[in-house]
Design a protein around this motif. Structure first.
Motif, PDB file in Angstrom:
ATOM      1  N   GLY C 204       0.808  -1.215   0.000  1.00 17.31           N
ATOM      2  CA  GLY C 204       0.000   0.000   0.000  1.00 17.31           C
ATOM      3  C   GLY C 204       0.846   1.271   0.000  1.00 17.31           C
ATOM      4  O   GLY C 204       0.321   2.365   0.141  1.00 17.31           O
ATOM      5  N   ARG C 205       2.145   1.131  -0.149  1.00 17.97           N
ATOM      6  CA  ARG C 205       3.011   2.306  -0.046  1.00 17.97           C
ATOM      7  C   ARG C 205       3.774   2.598  -1.332  1.00 17.97           C
ATOM      8  O   ARG C 205       4.534   3.566  -1.384  1.00 17.97           O
ATOM      9  CB  ARG C 205       4.020   2.109   1.090  1.00 17.97           C
ATOM     10  CG  ARG C 205       3.350   2.098   2.447  1.00 17.97           C
ATOM     11  CD  ARG C 205       4.369   2.007   3.557  1.00 17.97           C
ATOM     12  NE  ARG C 205       3.740   2.204   4.849  1.00 17.97           N
ATOM     13  CZ  ARG C 205       4.402   2.280   5.996  1.00 17.97           C
ATOM     14  NH1 ARG C 205       5.714   2.167   5.999  1.00 17.97           N
ATOM     15  NH2 ARG C 205       3.754   2.477   7.125  1.00 17.97           N
ATOM     16  N   VAL C 206       3.618   1.755  -2.333  1.00 19.39           N
ATOM     17  CA  VAL C 206       4.376   1.949  -3.564  1.00 19.39           C
ATOM     18  C   VAL C 206       3.615   2.921  -4.468  1.00 19.39           C
ATOM     19  O   VAL C 206       2.429   2.751  -4.716  1.00 19.39           O
ATOM     20  CB  VAL C 206       4.612   0.605  -4.286  1.00 19.39           C
ATOM     21  CG1 VAL C 206       5.306   0.823  -5.621  1.00 19.39           C
ATOM     22  CG2 VAL C 206       5.428  -0.328  -3.403  1.00 19.39           C
ATOM     23  N   SER C 207       4.323   3.921  -4.950  1.00 19.53           N
ATOM     24  CA  SER C 207       3.709   4.935  -5.797  1.00 19.53           C
ATOM     25  C   SER C 207       3.256   4.325  -7.124  1.00 19.53           C
ATOM     26  O   SER C 207       3.954   3.483  -7.695  1.00 19.53           O
ATOM     27  CB  SER C 207       4.713   6.050  -6.081  1.00 19.53           C
ATOM     28  OG  SER C 207       4.205   6.900  -7.088  1.00 19.53           O
ATOM     29  N   THR C 208       2.115   4.757  -7.595  1.00 15.36           N
ATOM     30  CA  THR C 208       1.633   4.268  -8.887  1.00 15.36           C
ATOM     31  C   THR C 208       1.907   5.278 -10.007  1.00 15.36           C
ATOM     32  O   THR C 208       1.455   5.098 -11.136  1.00 15.36           O
ATOM     33  CB  THR C 208       0.115   3.971  -8.836  1.00 15.36           C
ATOM     34  OG1 THR C 208      -0.557   5.145  -8.370  1.00 15.36           O
ATOM     35  CG2 THR C 208      -0.181   2.819  -7.898  1.00 15.36           C
ATOM     36  N   ASN C 213      10.563  10.697 -12.328  1.00 14.01           N
ATOM     37  CA  ASN C 213      10.961  11.873 -11.558  1.00 14.01           C
ATOM     38  C   ASN C 213       9.861  12.390 -10.636  1.00 14.01           C
ATOM     39  O   ASN C 213      10.070  13.352  -9.898  1.00 14.01           O
ATOM     40  CB  ASN C 213      11.414  12.996 -12.497  1.00 14.01           C
ATOM     41  CG  ASN C 213      12.677  12.611 -13.244  1.00 14.01           C
ATOM     42  OD1 ASN C 213      13.566  11.968 -12.674  1.00 14.01           O
ATOM     43  ND2 ASN C 213      12.745  12.946 -14.520  1.00 14.01           N
ATOM     44  N   ARG C 214       8.699  11.787 -10.714  1.00 11.63           N
ATOM     45  CA  ARG C 214       7.596  12.259  -9.861  1.00 11.63           C
ATOM     46  C   ARG C 214       7.051  11.140  -8.951  1.00 11.63           C
ATOM     47  O   ARG C 214       6.103  11.358  -8.202  1.00 11.63           O
ATOM     48  CB  ARG C 214       6.425  12.789 -10.730  1.00 11.63           C
ATOM     49  CG  ARG C 214       6.779  13.870 -11.721  1.00 11.63           C
ATOM     50  CD  ARG C 214       7.473  15.086 -11.103  1.00 11.63           C
ATOM     51  NE  ARG C 214       6.655  15.794 -10.147  1.00 11.63           N
ATOM     52  CZ  ARG C 214       7.150  16.628  -9.226  1.00 11.63           C
ATOM     53  NH1 ARG C 214       8.459  16.823  -9.128  1.00 11.63           N
ATOM     54  NH2 ARG C 214       6.348  17.241  -8.394  1.00 11.63           N
ATOM     55  N   ILE C 361      12.214  17.558  -5.695  1.00  4.98           N
ATOM     56  CA  ILE C 361      11.243  18.223  -4.821  1.00  4.98           C
ATOM     57  C   ILE C 361      10.931  19.598  -5.413  1.00  4.98           C
ATOM     58  O   ILE C 361      11.832  20.425  -5.579  1.00  4.98           O
ATOM     59  CB  ILE C 361      11.817  18.393  -3.393  1.00  4.98           C
ATOM     60  CG1 ILE C 361      12.257  17.038  -2.836  1.00  4.98           C
ATOM     61  CG2 ILE C 361      10.790  19.074  -2.479  1.00  4.98           C
ATOM     62  CD1 ILE C 361      11.183  15.986  -2.789  1.00  4.98           C
ATOM     63  N   THR C 362       9.673  19.811  -5.756  1.00  7.62           N
ATOM     64  CA  THR C 362       9.300  21.103  -6.340  1.00  7.62           C
ATOM     65  C   THR C 362       8.435  21.927  -5.389  1.00  7.62           C
ATOM     66  O   THR C 362       8.490  23.144  -5.392  1.00  7.62           O
ATOM     67  CB  THR C 362       8.539  20.909  -7.662  1.00  7.62           C
ATOM     68  OG1 THR C 362       7.496  19.956  -7.450  1.00  7.62           O
ATOM     69  CG2 THR C 362       9.473  20.398  -8.753  1.00  7.62           C
TER      70      THR C 362
END
Lengths: 85, 426, 406
Positions: C204-208, C213-214, C361-362
């Protein structure tokens, strides 16, 4: 005849247990013990397992002996094949 | 009196056990003292295609053990064992309600983690190996908990409300000693006052049976499962797989004394060494295990002649039992021949990482009850295993100092020394 | 407890193999995060990862080790060789039992395990490798490193999800204290195979996110989870006197303090354990918060966890009280290996007096709480560094390092 000779054994050794850099498996190794060829009992277990599976035979625990040689193992294979035949 | 490390002593004040033939500490101890064997034909799955079809299975009833339907559905059997054993240990110690969460930790050992669930989940997502499917609907939502066995430590921490050091120590078949050593060090160093610690494994599943088959480590004595595990016997031919858990409440000695806790024994010393030889093989002279034993005795300030009982690794493989016998001779000299030694794996099989914690439980109970459990199935001693292995029947004898040892895959060699509480008070 | 000195480093990272390449890439802000190439990740919820590049096991390792090792163990063996060479340490030249190894694991050798499960279920038990008995088990890296280099001292393996990279080093420190003067410790990990990827997708923590770069943006308003990676670092730690005796050529730094805590049960409403871990580690190091010059954050990438960490840092160090960085934005999170890689980065930062940046980080989310070092490395005098690591479930670990010898 199983058709399983030194060439086939070397193929299985390489695939199932890898190969030491400073050992020439293409050389005359029939009477060189497995330990000197760089194989421990675990490697031999895996090799024996592949042979059993490929030939449909059962090899005894004694076949897994690092003090034995390719000739000794091939003799075990021949005997096991004869038992099945 | 401070011990040699950190100045704080560590005692056992609670025990909980899930074992083949015995759920709960009392049933477990009764089985061991009676010399009964719990090995049988595998019933947890159809093992008929395998070379070794014998195992010591726990008659574990999750519902009767007080687990909720959700816990039963989502937790691997290993976690279920650990939690149920921990509850027994906590109740036994009476420490709940007297815990400072910040000073309480959890350390749990396991060799195989959630292998049983990973095995069965793999079968589900691959349609039993026919086709690898990536279908969200097929994969369990709890897969990550099975992937990372640290989930078991987290469950135990929540049970105890521990907020001190928490983790898993995994060193194969020595996990159950090494985790207790690690936990005892944390208390001795002052990182915590109470540790709930022990080990759990429930890996009787097709992949485990297959991989031990592959190296011929397990016994093929399928026709007589009750006598399949024969440590130190001439006819031994491999270990019988087991499962189980033993969880302890470990406390700093002053903490236990202040609350008037019953003290079973002190963890007086432990040590581990590596053989740097083989992932599965043992060097025949047993030198690394001997070194671990000597170091553990030294840390415990115990001499070889002080040992009253040795709870052996005694796995019933050809190489282990010889290796271990050599290690005793190297480390204990003449005392190796006069000290009673027994292997309870003859009765409850080899539960991999959990077994050493189960053996520590037996060691602690041997101190508490003045009984040495026997080595079952030892009818024809191996002439090369020429020590006193307490064959067949338990022996009534007072033990103040008990040594328990283990050897494992990866080359780990470990030893732990337990001493009687009055020795601890001295 | 004697503060052990770090005398050698080995690194395999998605953005650079070997200490020098890793450090140059890290200071340059080069990321190793990219679409996965190791297997076809289409059809999974995510497909971005940090792979170690150009790793040819057959070239780097003896042929005998290949059939018996998972990719993770191959990475670990190469990293161990690196760190021993860096420390100029040959265990076989030292007394018996003088050298040990402690590694951190998360799930063991998943790729190897997948292949054997496939053999078992697809073809039958007879097709399972004899090496399966240990190739996927958690302490396999410890065992294989010990065997390859003849290390017979006290050894172990720790599993605390992604906090293990610090916990293993802490355990090695204790082994040194108990009489094994030379230790190799840390974590090198990988589960970049279909089976491991499927399991990780369940955390449940892995970015989709599909943009490399985002996808992993800790402490950013667009944080959406993390990117899994592989690799890690191993450290040679020694009793300082033993290091002197054998003439160890390098001293990267010393381990001054460490603590681990556990979070209260989720939903309890009580404060997470991270702040306490930091305070206990500082106590052990006998340092005040003001003595810490840089923090290598856990930087989860999960918004709530980032917020917890920012709050904990602000509580200990004051708001924006210390530079905070997360070079792992260039590697992804390396399971049990990530925290060890942060230790390596922190030691190199102390050596070169420069804080590596957090990349991509933007829109900082917690700028009022923490001073995040973004975009460019920041040069400043550095004596003490704090490294944080957290593991799913509630594991928190903190380790304090100092430059040179204590």
């Amino acid at each position: 005849m199983s058709g399983f000779g030194i060439k086939e054994l070397v193929d299985v050794l390489r695939a199932s247990a890898g190969e030491e850099e400073d050992v020439n498996l293409e050389g005359d190794i029939l009477d060189v013990d497995f330990e000197s060829l760089g194989y421990d009992s675990l490697a031999l277990s895996n090799t024996v397992r592949w042979i059993e599976r490929d030939l449909g035979i059962a090899l005894p625990d004694e076949a897994i002996d690092v003090g034995s040689t390719p000739r000794g193992l091939l003799d075990e294979v021949t005997r096991a094949v004869a038992r099945v035949a | 009196m401070p011990n040699r490390h950190g100045g704080r002593r560590v005692v056992v004040t609670g025990i909980g056990v899930i074992a083949p033939g015995g759920i709960g500490t009392k049933q477990y101890w009764d089985l061991l003292c009676a010399g009964r064997t719990a090995t049988r034909t595998i019933s947890l799955f159809d093992a008929s295609p395998f070379r070794s079809r014998v195992a010591a299975e726990a008659d574990f009833d999750a519902v009767a053990s007080g687990l909720s339907r959700r816990q039963i559905r989502t937790w691997d059997r290993t976690t279920q064992f650990a939690v149920v054993a921990a509850r027994e240990a906590l109740a036994d110690s009476g420490v709940l309600g007297e815990l400072d969460p910040y000073r309480t930790g959890v350390m749990v050992g396991t060799a195989c983690g959630m292998t049983q669930s990973l095995d069965s989940e793999y079968a589900v997502v691959s349609d039993e190996g026919k086709k690898w499917l990536v279908d969200e609907a097929h994969a369990s939502p709890y897969l990550y908990d099975y992937f990372a066995p640290s989930s078991m430590a987290a469950e135990l921490a929540w049970l105890v409300e521990a907020q001190g050091p928490v983790g898993v120590v995994s060193t194969g078949c020595t996990s159950g000693i090494d985790v207790l050593g690690h936990a005892a060090d944390l208390i001795a160093e002052g990182a915590a006052d109470v540790l709930v610690s022990g080990a759990s494994d429930a890996a009787i599943s097709p992949i485990t049976v297959a991989c031990f088959d592959a190296i011929r480590a397990t016994t093929p004595r399928n026709d007589d499962p009750g006598t399949a595990s024969r440590p130190f016997d001439r006819t031994r031919n491999g270990f019988a797989l087991g499962e189980g858990a033993a969880i302890f409440v470990l406390e700093e000695y002053g903490h236990a004394r202040r609350r008037g806790a019953h003290v079973y024994a002190e963890i007086a010393g432990h040590a581990t060494r590596a053989n740097a030889f083989s992932m599965t093989g043992l060097r025949s002279d047993g030198r690394e295990l001997a070194e671990a034993i000597t170091t553990a005795l030294d840390r415990a300030r115990v001499r070889p002649g002080d040992i009253d009982y040795i709870n052996a690794h005694g796995s019933s493989t050809k190489q282990n039992d010889l290796h271990e016998t050599m290690a005793y001779k190297h480390s204990l000299g003449a005392h190796a021949y006069t000290t009673p030694i027994s292997s309870i794996k003859s009765m409850i099989g080899h539960s991999l990482g959990a077994i050493c914690s189960l053996e520590v439980a037996a060691s602690v109970l041997a101190i508490e009850q003045s009984v040495i459990p026997p080595t079952a199935n030892l009818h024809e001693p191996d002439p090369d295993c020429d020590l006193d292995y307490v064959p067949l029947t338990a022996r009534e004898q007072r033990s103040d100092v008990v040594l328990s040892v283990a050897s494992g895959f990866g080359g780990f060699q470990s030893a732990i020394v337990l001493t009687a509480p009055d020795r601890a008070a001295a | 407890m004697t503060a052990p000195v770090v005398t050698g480093l080995g690194v395999l990272s998605p953005n650079g193999s070997g200490v020098d390449d890793f450090w140059a890439a890290t200071l340059a802000g080069h990321s190793g995060v990219a679409p996965l190439t190791r297997f076809d990740a289409s059809g999974y919820p995510s497909g971005i990862g940090g792979e170690v590049k150009d790793f040819d096991a057959a070239e780097l390792l003896p042929g005998r080790l290949l059939p018996q090792t998972d990719h993770m163990t191959r990475l670990a063996l190469v990293t161990a060789e690196q760190c021993l060479a860096d420390a100029d340490l040959d265990p076989r030249e030292l007394p018996d039992f003088a050298v040990g190894v402690v590694t951190a694991a998360s799930a063991g050798g998943m790729e190897f395990g997948q292949r054997e499960l496939e053999a078992l279920w697809g073809r039958g038990g007879a097709y399972v490798s004899a090496y399966q008995a240990f190739a996927w088990f958690y302490p396999v890296n410890t065992g294989q490193i010990s065997i390859r280099h003849g290390m017979r001292g006290a050894s172990s393996a720790i599993v605390t999800e992604q906090a293990g990279g610090l916990d293993a080093v802490a355990k090695a420190r204790r082994h040194i204290d108990h009489g094994t003067p030379h230790m190799v410790a840390g974590g090198v990990d990988s589960a970049l195979c279909p089976w491991g990827w499927l399991c990780m997708s369940r955390s449940g923590r892995v970015s989709t996110s599909t943009d490399p770069n985002r996808a992993y943006l800790p402490f950013d308003v667009e944080a959406s989870g993390y990117v899994p990676g592989e690799g890690g670092a191993l450290l040679v730690l020694e009793d300082p006197r033993a290091a002197d005796r054998r003439g160890a050529p390098k001293r990267y730094g010393s381990v001054l303090g460490y603590a681990s805590t556990f979070d209260p049960r989720p939903g309890s409403g009580r404060e997470p354990g991270l702040r306490r871990a930091v305070e206990l580690a500082l106590d052990q190091a006998e340092l005040a918060p003001g003595d810490v010059d840089v923090v290598f954050a856990d930087a989860s990438g999960v918004p709530e966890l980032d917020r917890q960490e920012a709050l904990a840092l602000a509580a200990v160090f004051g708001t924006r009280g210390v530079p905070v960085t997360a070079p792992k934005t260039m590697t992804g999170r390396l399971l049990a290996g990530g925290a060890s890689l942060d230790l390596a980065a922190a030691l190199l930062a102390l050596r070169d007096q420069v804080v590596p940046p957090t990349v991509n980080i933007t829109h900082p989310a917690h700028g009022e709480l923490i001073d995040l070092v973004t975009d460019q490395p920041r040069e400043l005098p550095l004596t003490h560094a704090l490294v944080l690591a957290r593991g799913l479930g509630g594991f928190n670990s903190a380790m304090v390092l100092c430059q040179g010898e204590d």
